[in-house]
Design an enzyme around this catalytic site. Structure first.
Site, mmCIF file in Angstrom:
data_model
loop_
_atom_site.group_PDB
_atom_site.id
_atom_site.type_symbol
_atom_site.label_atom_id
_atom_site.label_comp_id
_atom_site.label_asym_id
_atom_site.label_seq_id
_atom_site.Cartn_x
_atom_site.Cartn_y
_atom_site.Cartn_z
ATOM 1 N N HIS A 99 -0.171 12.784 57.716
ATOM 2 C CA HIS A 99 0.318 12.354 56.400
ATOM 3 C C HIS A 99 1.274 13.391 55.824
ATOM 4 C CE1 HIS A 99 0.115 10.651 52.286
ATOM 5 N NE2 HIS A 99 0.108 11.927 51.917
ATOM 6 N N GLU A 100 0.887 14.648 55.874
ATOM 7 C CA GLU A 100 1.754 15.702 55.344
ATOM 8 C C GLU A 100 3.038 15.812 56.162
ATOM 9 O OE1 GLU A 100 1.168 16.721 52.508
ATOM 10 O OE2 GLU A 100 -0.896 15.986 52.406
ATOM 11 N N HIS A 103 5.586 13.485 54.894
ATOM 12 C CA HIS A 103 6.399 13.973 53.779
ATOM 13 C C HIS A 103 7.590 14.779 54.277
ATOM 14 C CE1 HIS A 103 3.909 12.467 50.629
ATOM 15 N NE2 HIS A 103 2.857 13.211 50.934
#
Length: 227
Positions: A99-100, A103
């Site tokens: 998920h990170e 980004h």
């Protein structure tokens, strides 16, 4: 902050949702932290593989203190993972790490909601506290103009919370696609990672609802005082 009067009842539903969302993300992360991935990659290894695959070898991965404090810093182009994610080979940790990484991909591609959110951070940092100071001063000194300025400033906080939603949902979508396409997690493991990321996303929904409820409350207080 919570200026207290009868309108605080408006906040109760969103605060309940926020509490439930936080409990859900904690329980989901704990549950899937106990489920080890078949490939046995750590969160840091997964993040490195995904970053390198997208040509982001220059993005460092750092260990950070705290629990679920994982984040990507667009200012320094650095991905930071908590100890529970960095070293763990669990499905939950891999989902968070991916998920990170999502980004970082958004930053690389100049994903519009992320660009907008990053651009208003300085304004939000100022307005989040200044809005309340001006609003309360407006009440105490019966100055409608201060009330209006406080509401306008708090609207920036609401905008930030709302624009955060597509940023977070998109990062999770990217994460699941990358984990599947790169065969880091298998189909049944993807289901578990999705549950963790979906639970985390609900905390952002709850934050947005709380901010919107607070804005409505401030408008009602202002109207009442002006009358």
């Amino acid at each position: 902050m919570f200026y207290y009067d009868s309108t605080i009842l408006i906040l109760i539903p969103s605060l309940i949702i926020a509490g439930l969302a936080q409990a859900k993300v904690s329980s989901s992360f704990q549950k899937y932290s106990r489920v080890q991935s078949y490939n046995n990659y750590t969160g840091a290894q997964v993040a490195r593989m995904l970053l390198d695959h997208k040509g982001l070898q220059s993005v460092p991965i750092e260990l950070i203190e705290g629990k679920l404090s994982d984040h990507y810093d667009p200012r320094t182009k650095t991905l930071r993972l908590s100890k529970d994610v960095y070293y763990s080979t669990s499905i939950a940790s891999i989902g968070v790490a991916a998920h990170e990484t999502g980004h970082a991909m958004q930053d690389l591609e100049k994903y519009s909601p992320l660009v907008i959110r990053n651009s208003i951070v300085p304004v939000v940092n100022f307005s989040s506290s200044a809005s309340w100071i001006l609003f309360i001063m407006g009440i105490f000194f019966s100055m409608p103009r201060l009330l209006s300025i406080g509401i306008i400033l708090f609207s920036a906080v609401v905008l930030f919370q709302v624009i955060t939603l597509p940023v977070e949902f998109n990062a999770s979508k990217r994460a699941l696609i990358m984990l599947k396409d790169n065969r880091i997690l298998y189909e049944n493991e993807i289901i578990g990672a999705k549950k963790v990321l979906d639970a985390a996303a609900m905390t952002y929904v709850a934050a947005a609802l709380t901010a919107i409820s607070q804005l409505i409350r401030l408008i009602l207080i202002s109207n009442r005082n002006n009358n």
